[in-house]
Design an enzyme around this catalytic site. Sequence first.
Site: not given
Ligand code: BES
Ligand code: ZN
Ligand code: ZN
Length: 483
Positions: A251, A258, A269, A328, A332
């Site tokens: 990811d 990111k 991920d 990101d 979902r």
């Molecule tokens: N894969 C990430 C979530 C994640 C973060 C997993 C840290 C493990 C450790 C997910 O796809 C993501 O990036 N989520 C974002 C959502 C936001 C953009 C609404 C997040 O949690 O910041």
């Molecule tokens: Zn993400």
């Molecule tokens: Zn993710």
Amino acid sequence: MVIRTNFNEAKTYIFLVEKGMSLAALVPFAKSNENELNGDAKEITTFFHEEKKYVLIGVGEQPQPKDFRSILRSVLFQLKKKLKGEVVLDLKSYQQGRNRPLLEEEVAAMVEGYHLSLYEIGFLKTQEKPAEVHYKLVLQVEESFLEIAKKASEKGKILADGVLRAAHLINIPSNKKTAVRLVDFAKEAGEKAGFSVRAFIGKDEIAKERLFALKAVNQGSTNPPAFIIMEYKPAENLPKVGLVGKGITFDTGGISIKDSQNMYYMKSDMGGAATVIGTLETVARLGLPVHLIGIVPATDNMPDGGALQPSDVIDSYAGITIEVEDTDAEGRLILADGLAYLEKNYQPDVMIDFATLTGSSIMALGYVAAALFTANDTLAQQLYEAGQRSDNRVWRLPLWDDYAKQNHSDVADVKNIGGSGAGAITAAKFLEKFTNNHKAWAHLDIAGVAYADSEFSKMRSGTGFGVRLMVEFLEKWLALRSH
Ligand code: BES
Ligand code: ZN
Ligand code: ZN
């Protein structure tokens, strides 16, 4: 694993010592060491007597099966390079010493701890290859316990294999586990355990199956996406359980990229996918009487010229349109297709998804428990209890409708981020839309627990979280249903 009722010829013996247990009764010749051992969990005392080596391991007070697992894993992990030949775990003496019968699940947990301790994370090293292990654990038990010990040791091995399958998949670097490779890993597990695996592979097949949200996340990547369907069906008319696992093999965040600081963790991920593959393998090898379906939508999330852009509106398998405010929040999107596909094609009695979905769930619960979301109180309670028993703990957060409005989109049916707070909850509310109001759906956000610090690696590593949780849950759930 070798199990015998009597051992004399071995050179190394392990005794388990509970807090307050009389060491003199357990190992008469160890009297002089008595003061050195409290029986605290993970305490190790080693001594020699008549050319034999004795290792006393503290197991604490009233240890539960989960304690046996973690204590033996930890201690044997520390000792594994030092032990040689047959090493006897003397459960006969332990049972006598503690004055309570030994239980099958306790021995299974010990054996599981042993097999878990053997995992070697340096599998890609060529220079300093991890030293080989030159010992084999053997169990010494009472004659009357022999059959139970055999069953327990088989179960412990199967559980460890399943947990390690999941943990190992997470530890594999992303360049060696593209979506298509994940299909191969699932097939390998399926062949070993006896469940079927098929997959839609590539952009065209995914489009043909109308898995539009998965396709959208994949469109910035040169690696083909995959949609994996695993099925274990040992008989007709069994209770039906469906699992979905987030299979993002890396990811980057996509165009909503990111920062580079922690991006490297994002090989984990696909932790949800690892849980689902590991669970299918374990349940099939245990032969549980359940019709189990495992779905893994898989792709990386990359930012090239064709990538999804913030503000794009995409279609989905469920026919619900989604405004992508942040690329990101891709997990979902692919889960939306996974859940909708599962519900429509299989109508499972229970539906559970696993996903490393939000940093927000880590803000809430740290690295200790997964966030559990379900509107079904019975299911919540059952998962909570299974979490306690398996040491894969889950803690419930609300799924109240108050949070749904944060996913409002002016232009599409729903938006993929909630904005202003409660990120783990709004992600769960988003997923809920794709379950067709299923009455027994649960979502587990495992972002904090799938890939974590531990005593078994210097850097973070895969934990296999969820496999044991599912086995514990299913065993109990199936037993309740058969009444
Ligand atoms: N894969 C990430 C979530 C994640 C973060 C997993 C840290 C493990 C450790 C997910 O796809 C993501 O990036 N989520 C974002 C959502 C936001 C953009 C609404 C997040 O949690 O910041
Ligand atoms: Zn993400
Ligand atoms: Zn993710």
